[in-house]
Design a protein around this motif. Structure first.
Motif, PDB file in Angstrom:
ATOM      1  N   GLN A   2      24.153  -0.927 -19.180  1.00 29.53           N
ATOM      2  CA  GLN A   2      23.656  -0.444 -20.251  1.00 29.53           C
ATOM      3  C   GLN A   2      22.114  -1.036 -20.402  1.00 29.53           C
ATOM      4  N   ASP A  16      28.377   8.422 -19.416  1.00 25.56           N
ATOM      5  CA  ASP A  16      27.261   7.579 -19.531  1.00 25.56           C
ATOM      6  C   ASP A  16      26.109   8.182 -20.702  1.00 25.56           C
ATOM      7  N   LEU A  17      26.529   9.051 -21.295  1.00 28.30           N
ATOM      8  CA  LEU A  17      25.530  10.007 -22.214  1.00 28.30           C
ATOM      9  C   LEU A  17      24.746   8.980 -22.894  1.00 28.30           C
ATOM     10  N   ALA A  18      25.226   7.790 -23.756  1.00 30.16           N
ATOM     11  CA  ALA A  18      24.470   7.194 -24.427  1.00 30.16           C
ATOM     12  C   ALA A  18      23.529   6.404 -23.651  1.00 30.16           C
ATOM     13  N   GLN A  19      23.438   6.052 -22.359  1.00 33.18           N
ATOM     14  CA  GLN A  19      22.451   5.482 -21.478  1.00 33.18           C
ATOM     15  C   GLN A  19      21.382   6.640 -21.013  1.00 33.18           C
ATOM     16  N   GLY A  21      21.360  10.188 -21.718  1.00 32.24           N
ATOM     17  CA  GLY A  21      21.411  11.634 -22.340  1.00 32.24           C
ATOM     18  C   GLY A  21      22.347  12.645 -21.820  1.00 32.24           C
ATOM     19  N   SER A  25      23.365  12.982 -17.919  1.00 31.56           N
ATOM     20  CA  SER A  25      24.912  12.588 -17.468  1.00 31.56           C
ATOM     21  C   SER A  25      25.432  13.821 -17.018  1.00 31.56           C
ATOM     22  N   THR A  48      16.316   5.461 -18.336  1.00 26.90           N
ATOM     23  CA  THR A  48      17.278   5.249 -19.183  1.00 26.90           C
ATOM     24  C   THR A  48      16.660   5.134 -20.700  1.00 26.90           C
ATOM     25  N   ALA A  49      17.673   5.378 -21.497  1.00 26.96           N
ATOM     26  CA  ALA A  49      17.328   5.149 -22.965  1.00 26.96           C
ATOM     27  C   ALA A  49      17.121   3.659 -23.292  1.00 26.96           C
ATOM     28  N   SER A 127      15.610  13.890 -21.643  1.00 21.94           N
ATOM     29  CA  SER A 127      17.324  13.833 -21.801  1.00 21.94           C
ATOM     30  C   SER A 127      17.553  12.830 -22.828  1.00 21.94           C
ATOM     31  N   THR A 129      19.566  11.137 -26.232  1.00 19.84           N
ATOM     32  CA  THR A 129      21.033  10.917 -26.443  1.00 19.84           C
ATOM     33  C   THR A 129      21.846  11.441 -27.268  1.00 19.84           C
ATOM     34  N   SER A 187      16.177   9.460 -22.603  1.00 14.82           N
ATOM     35  CA  SER A 187      16.261   9.092 -21.334  1.00 14.82           C
ATOM     36  C   SER A 187      15.347  10.267 -20.762  1.00 14.82           C
TER      37      SER A 187
END
Length: 214
Positions: A2, A16-19, A21, A25, A48-49, A127, A129, A187
């Motif tokens: 993360q 891993d969409l939250a990290q 997008g 992912s 990453t985000a 990308s 999130t 991201s």
């Protein structure tokens, strides 16, 4: 995972969409699952985000963004345009932390080595999130840049992508759908360009988007 600023596509899964997008992912899942089946997907990596949030924190601009949005009126086009422009300028002109810049460039140089080119051409795409959710679709609201070559052009494209989280359209859509502006991060995908004379790129739908049938 993360806290990582860079993740290569082969390290990424749909979870891993939250990290990284929605787009990144999905690319990661494709590379992990389809490469062994003979599907050739250009390599690349995600900024990453966590990198986006790191930029805002390092530059100390989070509160300023919130202040600009405090008297936002999305039904007033001029008001929306003024605030969107201010926020995009704030993010674009924020100085990237040195370690973040170094990681983006190092990954790009590794990609150049992989393809045997001094300055390989890449697509630099946003990308977010929050993309393609059951009750909202944020697709197409942020920027993507094609045929980007060289370190400086890459860094500039990345900054423009980060800033594009606050396009007028994206701001208005989040308000209409009840999303917190600061809860959504962005991201960036940096991917080797596809040569249109040797291959192709596009979108395949496995179901009818209207009915849900195959």
């Amino acid at each position: 995972m993360q806290d990582k600023l860079i993740l290569w596509f082969n390290e990424i899964e749909l979870k891993d969409l939250a990290q990284v997008g929605g787009k990144n992912s999905s690319l990661g899942e494709m590379i992990r699952e389809l490469t062994s089946k003979g599907v050739h997907i250009p390599d690349g990596y995600a900024v990453t985000a966590a990198a986006y949030r790191y930029l805002l924190e390092s530059a100390g601009i989070t509160s300023e963004i919130q202040k600009i949005l405090s008297d936002l009126d999305t039904h007033d086009v001029v008001n929306l345009s003024e605030r969107g422009k201010k926020i995009r300028s704030l993010i674009y002109n924020a100085e990237l932390p040195k370690d973040l810049r170094a990681e983006i460039v190092a990954a790009y140089n590794k990609l150049c080595e992989e393809y045997g080119e001094k300055e390989t051409d890449v697509a630099v795409g946003s990308s977010a999130t929050a993309e393609d959710l059951p009750d909202a679709s944020f697709a197409g609201q942020q920027e993507t840049f094609l045929n980007v070559r060289g370190e400086e052009a890459l860094i500039d494209a990345c900054k423009r992508c980060f800033a594009s989280l606050f396009t007028d359209r994206a701001i208005s859509y989040r308000v209409d759908k009840g999303f917190d502006h600061m809860a959504i991060a962005l991201s960036i995908g940096v991917q080797k360009m596809v040569r249109s004379d040797l291959a192709s790129s596009g979108v395949i739908f496995s179901i009818d988007t209207e009915s849900g049938f195959k």
